[in-house]
Design an enzyme around this catalytic site. Structure first.
Site, PDB file in Angstrom:
ATOM      1  N   ASN A  72       0.838  -1.201   0.000  1.00  0.00           N
ATOM      2  CA  ASN A  72       0.000   0.000   0.000  1.00  0.00           C
ATOM      3  C   ASN A  72       0.872   1.249   0.000  1.00  0.00           C
ATOM      4  OD1 ASN A  72      -2.057  -1.827   0.207  1.00  0.00           O
ATOM      5  ND2 ASN A  72      -2.390  -1.507   2.403  1.00  0.00           N
TER       6      ASN A  72
ATOM      7  N   ASP B 141      -0.708   4.170   0.960  1.00  0.00           N
ATOM      8  CA  ASP B 141      -1.300   5.075   1.958  1.00  0.00           C
ATOM      9  C   ASP B 141      -0.408   5.064   3.204  1.00  0.00           C
ATOM     10  OD1 ASP B 141      -3.528   2.368   2.414  1.00  0.00           O
ATOM     11  OD2 ASP B 141      -2.168   3.035   3.991  1.00  0.00           O
TER      12      ASP B 141
ATOM     13  N   HIS C 138       6.038  -0.382  -2.409  1.00  0.00           N
ATOM     14  CA  HIS C 138       5.566   0.267  -3.643  1.00  0.00           C
ATOM     15  C   HIS C 138       5.571   1.770  -3.529  1.00  0.00           C
ATOM     16  CE1 HIS C 138       3.293  -3.627  -4.997  1.00  0.00           C
ATOM     17  NE2 HIS C 138       4.590  -3.689  -5.191  1.00  0.00           N
TER      18      HIS C 138
ATOM     19  N   CYS D  75      12.138  14.020  -7.163  1.00  0.00           N
ATOM     20  CA  CYS D  75      12.543  14.896  -8.271  1.00  0.00           C
ATOM     21  C   CYS D  75      13.316  14.107  -9.324  1.00  0.00           C
ATOM     22  CB  CYS D  75      13.417  16.041  -7.726  1.00  0.00           C
ATOM     23  SG  CYS D  75      14.087  17.083  -9.041  1.00  0.00           S
TER      24      CYS D  75
ATOM     25  N   THR E 154      -4.584  -8.904   0.440  1.00  0.00           N
ATOM     26  CA  THR E 154      -4.029  -8.764  -0.903  1.00  0.00           C
ATOM     27  C   THR E 154      -4.540  -9.881  -1.802  1.00  0.00           C
ATOM     28  OG1 THR E 154      -2.002  -8.614  -2.240  1.00  0.00           O
ATOM     29  CG2 THR E 154      -1.894  -9.976  -0.264  1.00  0.00           C
ATOM     30  N   SER E 155      -4.789  -9.519  -3.069  1.00  0.00           N
ATOM     31  CA  SER E 155      -5.357 -10.495  -4.013  1.00  0.00           C
ATOM     32  C   SER E 155      -4.293 -11.412  -4.583  1.00  0.00           C
ATOM     33  CB  SER E 155      -6.050  -9.742  -5.160  1.00  0.00           C
ATOM     34  OG  SER E 155      -5.076  -8.991  -5.888  1.00  0.00           O
TER      35      SER E 155
ATOM     36  N   LEU F 297     -10.419 -11.106   2.842  1.00  0.00           N
ATOM     37  CA  LEU F 297     -11.889 -11.146   2.800  1.00  0.00           C
ATOM     38  C   LEU F 297     -12.369 -12.415   2.113  1.00  0.00           C
ATOM     39  CD1 LEU F 297     -14.434  -9.492   3.477  1.00  0.00           C
ATOM     40  CD2 LEU F 297     -14.324  -8.539   1.165  1.00  0.00           C
ATOM     41  N   GLU F 298     -11.615 -12.794   1.064  1.00  0.00           N
ATOM     42  CA  GLU F 298     -11.973 -14.023   0.318  1.00  0.00           C
ATOM     43  C   GLU F 298     -10.695 -14.672  -0.173  1.00  0.00           C
ATOM     44  OE1 GLU F 298     -14.425 -11.938  -2.385  1.00  0.00           O
ATOM     45  OE2 GLU F 298     -12.757 -11.176  -3.564  1.00  0.00           O
TER      46      GLU F 298
HETATM   47  C1  BV8 Z   1       8.482  -5.372 -11.378  1.00  0.00           C
HETATM   48  C2  BV8 Z   1       1.639   1.421  -6.749  1.00  0.00           C
HETATM   49  C3  BV8 Z   1      10.628  -5.928 -12.165  1.00  0.00           C
HETATM   50  C4  BV8 Z   1       0.748   2.131  -7.667  1.00  0.00           C
HETATM   51  C5  BV8 Z   1       1.503  -0.837  -7.495  1.00  0.00           C
HETATM   52  C6  BV8 Z   1       4.390  -7.840 -17.648  1.00  0.00           C
HETATM   53  C7  BV8 Z   1       4.972  -6.610 -17.923  1.00  0.00           C
HETATM   54  C8  BV8 Z   1       5.573  -5.823 -16.936  1.00  0.00           C
HETATM   55  C9  BV8 Z   1       5.580  -6.275 -15.643  1.00  0.00           C
HETATM   56  C10 BV8 Z   1       4.964  -7.489 -15.399  1.00  0.00           C
HETATM   57  C11 BV8 Z   1       4.387  -8.286 -16.365  1.00  0.00           C
HETATM   58  N1  BV8 Z   1       3.894  -9.406 -15.779  1.00  0.00           N
HETATM   59  C12 BV8 Z   1       4.137  -9.350 -14.466  1.00  0.00           C
HETATM   60  C13 BV8 Z   1       4.798  -8.194 -14.242  1.00  0.00           C
HETATM   61  C14 BV8 Z   1       5.239  -7.721 -13.040  1.00  0.00           C
HETATM   62  C15 BV8 Z   1       4.232  -6.685 -12.560  1.00  0.00           C
HETATM   63  C16 BV8 Z   1       2.953  -7.395 -12.179  1.00  0.00           C
HETATM   64  O1  BV8 Z   1       2.968  -8.109 -11.210  1.00  0.00           O
HETATM   65  N2  BV8 Z   1       1.883  -7.225 -12.956  1.00  0.00           N
HETATM   66  C17 BV8 Z   1       0.652  -7.928 -12.621  1.00  0.00           C
HETATM   67  C18 BV8 Z   1      -0.528  -7.030 -12.895  1.00  0.00           C
HETATM   68  C19 BV8 Z   1       0.620  -9.218 -13.412  1.00  0.00           C
HETATM   69  N3  BV8 Z   1       4.886  -6.117 -11.428  1.00  0.00           N
HETATM   70  C20 BV8 Z   1       5.597  -5.007 -11.594  1.00  0.00           C
HETATM   71  O2  BV8 Z   1       5.656  -4.351 -12.593  1.00  0.00           O
HETATM   72  C21 BV8 Z   1       6.413  -4.657 -10.370  1.00  0.00           C
HETATM   73  N4  BV8 Z   1       7.762  -4.422 -10.791  1.00  0.00           N
HETATM   74  O3  BV8 Z   1       8.065  -6.485 -11.632  1.00  0.00           O
HETATM   75  O4  BV8 Z   1       9.757  -4.928 -11.661  1.00  0.00           O
HETATM   76  C22 BV8 Z   1      11.360  -6.492 -11.018  1.00  0.00           C
HETATM   77  C23 BV8 Z   1      10.804  -7.554 -10.302  1.00  0.00           C
HETATM   78  C24 BV8 Z   1      11.525  -8.092  -9.257  1.00  0.00           C
HETATM   79  C25 BV8 Z   1      12.788  -7.590  -8.960  1.00  0.00           C
HETATM   80  C26 BV8 Z   1      13.303  -6.522  -9.678  1.00  0.00           C
HETATM   81  C27 BV8 Z   1      12.590  -5.968 -10.723  1.00  0.00           C
HETATM   82  C28 BV8 Z   1       5.902  -3.387  -9.736  1.00  0.00           C
HETATM   83  C29 BV8 Z   1       4.543  -3.645  -9.136  1.00  0.00           C
HETATM   84  C30 BV8 Z   1       4.116  -2.429  -8.357  1.00  0.00           C
HETATM   85  C31 BV8 Z   1       3.051  -1.696  -9.126  1.00  0.00           C
HETATM   86  N5  BV8 Z   1       2.513  -0.661  -8.272  1.00  0.00           N
HETATM   87  N6  BV8 Z   1       1.111   0.106  -6.660  1.00  0.00           N
HETATM   88  C32 BV8 Z   1      -0.450   2.603  -6.897  1.00  0.00           C
HETATM   89  O5  BV8 Z   1      -0.705   2.178  -5.760  1.00  0.00           O
HETATM   90  O6  BV8 Z   1      -1.125   3.442  -7.504  1.00  0.00           O
HETATM   91  S1  BV8 Z   1       0.716  -2.330  -7.490  1.00  0.00           S
HETATM   92  C33 BV8 Z   1      -0.825  -2.199  -6.806  1.00  0.00           C
HETATM   93  O7  BV8 Z   1      -1.326  -3.550  -6.729  1.00  0.00           O
HETATM   94  C34 BV8 Z   1      -0.834  -1.716  -5.386  1.00  0.00           C
HETATM   95  O8  BV8 Z   1       0.438  -1.563  -4.803  1.00  0.00           O
HETATM   96  C35 BV8 Z   1      -1.554  -2.855  -4.680  1.00  0.00           C
HETATM   97  O9  BV8 Z   1      -1.254  -2.931  -3.363  1.00  0.00           O
HETATM   98  C36 BV8 Z   1      -1.014  -3.970  -5.433  1.00  0.00           C
HETATM   99  C37 BV8 Z   1      -1.578  -5.314  -5.189  1.00  0.00           C
HETATM  100  O10 BV8 Z   1      -2.978  -5.175  -5.148  1.00  0.00           O
HETATM  101  P1  BV8 Z   1      -3.673  -5.534  -3.760  1.00  0.00           P
HETATM  102  O11 BV8 Z   1      -3.040  -4.721  -2.695  1.00  0.00           O
HETATM  103  O12 BV8 Z   1      -3.664  -7.011  -3.581  1.00  0.00           O
HETATM  104  O13 BV8 Z   1      -5.124  -4.980  -3.980  1.00  0.00           O
HETATM  105  P2  BV8 Z   1      -6.313  -5.707  -4.753  1.00  0.00           P
HETATM  106  O14 BV8 Z   1      -7.383  -4.705  -4.929  1.00  0.00           O
HETATM  107  O15 BV8 Z   1      -5.770  -6.453  -5.916  1.00  0.00           O
HETATM  108  O16 BV8 Z   1      -6.821  -6.824  -3.715  1.00  0.00           O
HETATM  109  C38 BV8 Z   1      -7.406  -6.411  -2.504  1.00  0.00           C
HETATM  110  C39 BV8 Z   1      -7.649  -7.675  -1.689  1.00  0.00           C
HETATM  111  O17 BV8 Z   1      -8.171  -7.306  -0.428  1.00  0.00           O
HETATM  112  C40 BV8 Z   1      -8.652  -8.604  -2.338  1.00  0.00           C
HETATM  113  O18 BV8 Z   1      -8.179  -9.942  -2.248  1.00  0.00           O
HETATM  114  C41 BV8 Z   1      -9.909  -8.443  -1.468  1.00  0.00           C
HETATM  115  O19 BV8 Z   1     -10.629  -9.655  -1.349  1.00  0.00           O
HETATM  116  C42 BV8 Z   1      -9.306  -8.074  -0.135  1.00  0.00           C
HETATM  117  N7  BV8 Z   1     -10.191  -7.254   0.686  1.00  0.00           N
HETATM  118  C43 BV8 Z   1     -11.074  -6.296   0.277  1.00  0.00           C
HETATM  119  N8  BV8 Z   1     -11.694  -5.785   1.358  1.00  0.00           N
HETATM  120  C44 BV8 Z   1     -11.183  -6.410   2.451  1.00  0.00           C
HETATM  121  C45 BV8 Z   1     -10.227  -7.340   2.028  1.00  0.00           C
HETATM  122  N9  BV8 Z   1      -9.556  -8.134   2.873  1.00  0.00           N
HETATM  123  C46 BV8 Z   1      -9.839  -8.003   4.190  1.00  0.00           C
HETATM  124  N10 BV8 Z   1     -10.731  -7.120   4.676  1.00  0.00           N
HETATM  125  C47 BV8 Z   1     -11.427  -6.320   3.844  1.00  0.00           C
HETATM  126  N11 BV8 Z   1     -12.334  -5.470   4.351  1.00  0.00           N
END
Ligand code: BV8
Length: 247
Positions: A93, A95, A114, A122, A182-183, A207-208
């Protein structure tokens, strides 16, 4: 047996009950914005004003009185500060809700991999500055004074997450892994549980079921403010019991 080193990983779900939108829930951020438009370096190069507007909106939310750490944030702060072995809280997160519950020296337990909404960086001089106002394409850097180079201190898709060495060191020693809200869809964070299987006790609190639920030794599902405090009390009591049995 001494308490194992602990890593907690959190995602947007832990802040949902504090009123901050998650990413992939039905009314989540990615339902209203495309990652390619607001959360990649290419998007920022193409239309920086649009990216600034996205983060300015989210940064402003942090100053709303209703947006406060919830019982799950406080429970995890208690867990990592009371845990009788090394404890690291890695959050995806951006935040500042975890940070508010881990002030001063306790901040050493927190690693925002993140980046942070309340910081700006800058592009001219690299200086990272605490930032609470809106950012624009004209904002001058408080360090070098040059305008037009300020960006959110956020890790976008395709960029390298922060603190990876520290995370790798913690993973090498980790005996207990907790994943909260986290998902399990974003790497490298989503890969932590697989890397720890067989070496650490792994528990998912969500949550799930997440994408990686099947990889965990155990999983509890429900709202974070309900299941996290209960799990924390159980884990601390267990560690206390084991410490006593050790004598
Ligand atoms: C990297 C900042 C290399 C922004 C974020 C193809 C091309 C390029 C890259 C990739 C690729 N394939 C894979 C990748 C890697 C890519 C990636 O993973 N893509 C995914 C989409 C496939 N990753 C990257 O690019 C990362 N960098 O790989 O660099 C590297 C790697 C290793 C070593 C060196 C170099 C960078 C990723 C970071 C991106 N930035 N955030 C912003 O915040 O605006 S990611 C973004 O998703 C947030 O950080 C967020 O936290 C994160 C994960 O999402 P979640 O937190 O899980 O949130 P989500 O909504 O998905 O799920 C919420 C969960 O909570 C759900 O399960 C829900 O059920 C649950 N919930 C809801 N309510 C509740 C609850 N649980 C409990 N109680 C509740 N009340």
């Amino acid at each position: 047996m001494p308490a194992p080193a602990l890593i907690v990983l959190t995602g947007a779900g832990i802040s949902a009950e504090s009123g901050l939108a998650t990413f992939r829930d039905p009314n989540g951020l990615w339902a209203r914005h495309r990652i390619e438009d607001v959360a990649t370096p290419e998007a920022f190069a193409r239309d920086p004003a649009r990216v600034h507007a996205f983060y300015n909106m989210r940064r402003a939310q942090l100053h709303e009185p209703a947006v406060q750490p919830n019982a799950a944030h406080h429970a995890l702060a208690r867990l990592v500060t009371a845990w009788p072995a090394p404890a690291l809280l890695v959050t995806q997160n951006v935040d500042d809700l975890h940070a508010r519950t881990l002030p001063g020296a306790a901040a050493r337990h927190l690693l925002p991999m993140h980046g942070e909404l309340r910081k700006a960086r800058c592009l001219h001089c690299g200086q990272v500055t605490a930032w609470d106002q809106d950012l624009s394409t004209q904002t001058p850097c408080p360090a070098c004074g040059k305008p037009g180079g300020m960006r959110p201190h956020i890790v976008w898709f395709g960029e390298t997450p922060l603190g990876l060495e520290r995370i790798e060191d913690a993973m090498a020693a980790c005996g207990m892994f907790l994943s909260v809200g986290t998902s399990g869809q974003v790497y490298p964070a989503a890969g932590f549980v697989a890397a720890l299987r067989g070496r650490a006790r792994t528990l998912e609190l969500n949550l799930e079921p997440s994408l990686g639920s099947h990889l965990f030794d155990a999983a509890e599902h429900g709202p974070a403010t309900t299941i996290v405090p209960a799990a924390v009390e159980r884990l601390l009591a267990e560690a206390e019991r084991e410490k006593k049995e050790e004598g």
